[in-house]
Design a protein around this motif. Sequence first.
Motif, short mmCIF file in Angstrom:
data_model
loop_
_atom_site.label_atom_id
_atom_site.label_comp_id
_atom_site.label_asym_id
_atom_site.label_seq_id
_atom_site.Cartn_x
_atom_site.Cartn_y
_atom_site.Cartn_z
N ASP A 311 0.84 -1.19 0.00
CA ASP A 311 0.00 0.00 0.00
C ASP A 311 0.88 1.25 0.00
OD1 ASP A 311 -1.72 2.09 0.45
OD2 ASP A 311 -2.90 1.06 1.98
N LEU A 313 -0.58 4.19 -1.20
CA LEU A 313 -1.57 5.20 -1.55
C LEU A 313 -1.23 6.56 -0.95
CD1 LEU A 313 -4.83 3.09 -1.13
CD2 LEU A 313 -3.83 3.90 -3.28
N LEU A 319 -1.14 1.28 -5.46
CA LEU A 319 -0.85 0.01 -4.83
C LEU A 319 0.15 -0.72 -5.73
CD1 LEU A 319 -4.52 -1.02 -3.97
CD2 LEU A 319 -2.81 -0.27 -2.33
N VAL A 358 -8.49 -6.38 -4.06
CA VAL A 358 -8.30 -4.94 -3.93
C VAL A 358 -7.84 -4.32 -5.24
CG1 VAL A 358 -5.89 -5.11 -3.17
CG2 VAL A 358 -7.29 -3.16 -2.46
N LEU A 359 -7.13 -5.10 -6.09
CA LEU A 359 -6.63 -4.56 -7.35
C LEU A 359 -7.66 -4.59 -8.46
CD1 LEU A 359 -3.00 -6.04 -7.38
CD2 LEU A 359 -3.81 -3.85 -6.47
N ARG A 361 -10.41 -3.21 -8.45
CA ARG A 361 -11.06 -1.89 -8.49
C ARG A 361 -10.06 -0.81 -8.90
NH1 ARG A 361 -12.37 -3.82 -3.40
NH2 ARG A 361 -11.30 -2.06 -2.39
N CYS A 362 -8.95 -1.25 -9.51
CA CYS A 362 -7.90 -0.32 -9.90
C CYS A 362 -7.60 -0.45 -11.39
CB CYS A 362 -6.62 -0.57 -9.10
SG CYS A 362 -6.80 -0.46 -7.31
N PRO A 380 -6.18 3.48 -7.97
CA PRO A 380 -7.60 3.27 -7.70
C PRO A 380 -8.48 3.92 -8.77
CG PRO A 380 -6.45 3.95 -5.70
CD PRO A 380 -5.48 4.12 -6.83
N ASP A 381 -9.51 3.18 -9.18
CA ASP A 381 -10.49 3.70 -10.13
C ASP A 381 -11.54 4.46 -9.33
OD1 ASP A 381 -12.52 4.17 -11.93
OD2 ASP A 381 -12.33 2.23 -12.92
N TRP A 385 -13.71 2.81 -6.41
CA TRP A 385 -13.03 2.88 -5.13
C TRP A 385 -13.93 3.52 -4.07
CZ3 TRP A 385 -8.91 0.12 -4.37
CH2 TRP A 385 -8.13 0.31 -3.23
N ARG A 389 -11.26 7.03 0.71
CA ARG A 389 -10.03 6.23 0.86
C ARG A 389 -8.92 6.87 0.09
NH1 ARG A 389 -6.14 4.16 2.33
NH2 ARG A 389 -5.60 1.95 2.46
#
Length: 389
Positions: A311, A313, A319, A358-359, A361-362, A380-381, A385, A389
């Motif tokens: 992470d 971010l 990420l 988690v990836l 959504r990226c 992140p998209d 996302w 966050r």
Amino acid sequence: MRTILITGPGGSGRTTLAAATALAAAAEGDRTLVLGTDRTDSLGAALGVATGPAPVQAAPHLTAWRPDAAQDFRRGLVALQDRASSALDLLGASRLDPEELTPLPGAEELALLRALRDAALSEQYDTLVVDLPPAPQALALLALPEELRRYLRRLLPPERQAARALRPVLGRLAGVPMPAEWLYETAARWDLELAAVEAVVADRGTVVRLVAEPGPAGADALRTACLGLALRGVATDVVVANRVLPEASPDTWLAGPVAQQRKTLEEWRERYDVRTVAHLGHDPRGIDDLSALTVPGVAQAAPAADWPVTDRLAEDGVLVWQIPLPGAIREELDLVRRGDELVVTAGRFRRVVPLPSVLRRCTVDGAALRDGELRIRFAPDPKLWPQGR
């Protein structure tokens, strides 16, 4: 249970070292099984005991087994015919008798995978040593369960089986027959069997041990094998340099080969955890010769073959997915995002891997290869996302 999968270039002595490794584990009191894969009984020749479809006692605490691919293939195909009897009768198909069946390409690999699964699930052994085929075939073999499961999920998605009550109606509406229930049941059974094999290979107690003879050919084969194993996410514990010649020898003609081995070993030790096994001066045969080989123990700690997501971010807004690929060359790398999957190509190897949740959504923001590690950045998209966050 500890599982040690042994492979290496053809002619590197991997079968002999597999037998010696199993014998060493048995000498420590472990209930040990050594699995052979060669059509010829090279495992039996090393142990001094004939091996075959029935497990045999090769030494105290040591069992040797060489599965029969032809027998396994006949049994599986006959069972498939029985389950699909109604469909075959509808088509007017003529049944195949067991006596006329001969193994098709791939039967040996499937037989070994089943044997590996059965041995691991039997709980009869503390240590399992598997003499895999030479490295190129071994890499394809280890990839087989995951690839076949992916094909099954694409061709016969499990979620479609839930509509079994609607299948006749859907067939009339579509104007084509829907897949029969036995087909889904067969696919589900295969998926379960393949998942069991995949779990054995991916288990923390499973490692691959690479055997090679020090020299230019062995060095090239090692680099390729390590890259293929890393892409599969399979852990390796040590590299065994086999048939190492003595440094001090009265034979002057050995000076050249000894110098070549010395140079190769120096290079290997910079990259791998190397253990050496001395040349006995003859091909090892029997328990006494195998006991004279100083093979590494079975309790070697293997580094984790994890692919962590870091992470970053807060620092960089991304990420980072870290994929160890030792020996990879930048020009031979290729990445393709395909929905929730990533197609990774490294040299001659390719793997389709699902993205961590988690990836998914990226979006891919870039990638770099540094120090034998592929680092893929994901941003992140905003549409997917969570807010804040």
